[in-house]
Design an enzyme around this catalytic site. Structure first.
Site, short mmCIF file in Angstrom:
data_model
loop_
_atom_site.label_atom_id
_atom_site.label_comp_id
_atom_site.label_asym_id
_atom_site.label_seq_id
_atom_site.Cartn_x
_atom_site.Cartn_y
_atom_site.Cartn_z
CD GLU A 1 -2.72 1.51 0.35
OE1 GLU A 1 -3.49 0.57 0.06
OE2 GLU A 1 -2.72 2.62 -0.21
CB THR B 1 14.48 -5.13 1.08
OG1 THR B 1 14.39 -5.78 -0.20
CG2 THR B 1 15.70 -4.22 1.06
CG ASP C 1 15.38 -6.61 -3.66
OD1 ASP C 1 14.51 -5.95 -4.25
OD2 ASP C 1 15.37 -7.85 -3.64
CG MET D 1 13.23 -12.45 -5.94
SD MET D 1 12.11 -12.31 -4.55
CE MET D 1 10.56 -12.78 -5.34
NE ARG E 1 16.58 -28.82 -19.95
CZ ARG E 1 17.00 -29.06 -21.20
NH1 ARG E 1 17.64 -28.08 -21.88
NH2 ARG E 1 16.80 -30.23 -21.78
O1 F6P Z 1 11.24 -6.19 -2.57
C1 F6P Z 1 11.79 -7.45 -2.56
C2 F6P Z 1 11.23 -8.25 -3.69
O2 F6P Z 1 11.34 -9.57 -3.34
C3 F6P Z 1 11.90 -7.99 -5.03
O3 F6P Z 1 13.17 -8.60 -5.11
C4 F6P Z 1 10.90 -8.60 -5.96
O4 F6P Z 1 11.06 -8.13 -7.28
C5 F6P Z 1 9.60 -8.08 -5.35
O5 F6P Z 1 9.83 -8.00 -3.94
C6 F6P Z 1 8.40 -8.98 -5.59
O6 F6P Z 1 7.29 -8.25 -5.10
P1 F6P Z 1 5.90 -8.95 -4.73
O7 F6P Z 1 6.08 -9.66 -3.44
O8 F6P Z 1 4.94 -7.78 -4.62
O9 F6P Z 1 5.57 -9.89 -5.86
#
Ligand code: F6P
Length: 358
Positions: free
Chosen positions: A78, A138, A140, A182, A276
């Site tokens: 949100e 996060t 990331d 990710m 693959r």
């Molecule tokens: O923000 C972390 C993350 O896992 C990103 O690496 C990924 O692209 C995104 O969230 C996925 O978002 P959602 O959970 O909204 O699909």
């Protein structure tokens, strides 16, 4: 001491990750036991704050959650300040509801556990007059202002274990195994897992790739008798051609097939090596937090409780030079911490013979 904060709200926003509950526990156990505060937990991120979906937390709410993945509060993406179309009234309604709930519940401060988006909202709420304290979360690891976010280490362990497993099957079949990790805007996870997992090719968003360079690297490995390769790709990695496109065109171009499959197809065309693809996906965000993430999340949580106690609002706790400290909320707001070209982990990857696509 008599803490400046008596009652605080707490919410978790954005993609979940291991360590969120450890951080909630860190904040709450210090706030309750050290300072006698009371916490109000909002459900599903900012959505619960808008809708007044909350519960006053009892000590048993944050007992036994140190090792639990996910978040006991729930999360959402949100974004109260995000306009939907041209309907600006919705933003005003959401922000008014947030202010109303914040004051009706007699909160002295709001604690936000989140990534870039969550801290952008936190900063805007601070500008609207709320008191806010942020914690960087996060997988990331791309929140500006901190050397590390909790969630990153756990995802790094999960991704590295997956890469380790791909080595044996790649070798058994003389294939180039592509694994997509990710990391939409920043390649920290792919870079660290690529080095930790011995990736032969590591592609990150910060370094657009040239498939010819990758092909030459894989063909050279073949000539050296290495019949298999591991190709680690961040989901936000892009080719040089895509990097030259405008954002909308690039989004359209990438809509139908994920980068891991695209790179595998390009490698096959360029080298005729059998490939693959594995897209590791949400496995990287699930399960029990690593020991490192539990310790980091706890220490950041306790530091956040200290900021509440001393009334040091509108700051994000962070890790800097291996010390827990804090920065102004303006530091992470609206920014992404990307991998700098001169980062030591890039030097390390190149020095051990990995190809970064250029
Ligand atoms: O923000 C972390 C993350 O896992 C990103 O690496 C990924 O692209 C995104 O969230 C996925 O978002 P959602 O959970 O909204 O699909």
């Amino acid at each position: 001491m008599t803490p400046v904060t008596k009652r605080f709200g707490i919410l978790t926003s954005g993609g979940d990750c291991p360590g969120l509950n450890a951080a909630i526990r860190g904040v709450c156990r210090a706030a309750y036991d050290k300072y006698g505060m009371v916490g109000v937990g909002f459900a599903d991120g900012y959505r619960g704050l808008i809708n007044g979906d909350y519960r006053v937390l009892k000590r048993e709410d944050f007992w036994g959650i140190l090792t639990r993945g996910g978040t006991i509060l729930g999360s959402s993406r949100e974004k109260p300040f995000k306009n939907i179309g041209s309907d600006y009234d919705i933003v005003d309604e959401k922000v008014s509801a947030i202010k109303e709930n914040y004051h009706e519940l007699k909160l002295d401060c709001l604690v936000v556990l989140g990534g870039n988006g969550a801290h952008s909202t936190a900063y805007k709420l601070a500008q609207e007059g709320l008191n806010v304290v942020g914690l960087p979360k996060t997988i990331d690891n791309d929140v500006q202002g901190t050397e590390r976010c909790f969630g990153f280490h756990s995802a790094l362990s999960i991704a590295t274990e997956a890469i380790d497993r791909l080595h044996t099957t790649a070798q058994s079949h003389n294939r180039a195994m592509v694994i997509e990790l990710m990391g939409h805007k920043a390649g920290w996870l792919a870079l660290y897992a690529g080095v930790a997992g011995g990736g032969d090719v590591v592609l990150i968003p910060e370094i657009p790739y040239d498939i010819k360079t990758i092909g030459d690297h894989l063909k050279k490995r073949l000539q050296e008798g290495k019949g298999f390769s591991i190709v680690v790709v961040a989901e936000g990695a892009m080719s040089c051609k895509e990097a030259a496109m405008d954002k909308k065109a690039r989004k359209r171009q990438r809509e139908n097939v994920s980068i891991g499959y695209r790179v595998a197809g390009e490698i096959k065309c360029e080298t005729n090596i059998e490939t693959r693809t594995t897209v590791l996906g949400y496995v990287q965000r699930g399960g029990v937090p690593s020991a490192s993430d539990r310790a980091l999340a706890t220490s950041l949580g306790v530091a956040a409780a200290d900021l509440l106690a001393y009334g040091k609002y509108n700051r994000m706790v962070c890790l800097s030079n291996d010390r827990v400290t804090s920065v102004d909320l303006s530091v992470p707001a609206g920014k992404t911490r990307t991998v700098p070209r001169n980062h030591y982990m890039i030097d390390a990857a190149l020095a051990v013979g990995a190809c970064l696509g250029r």
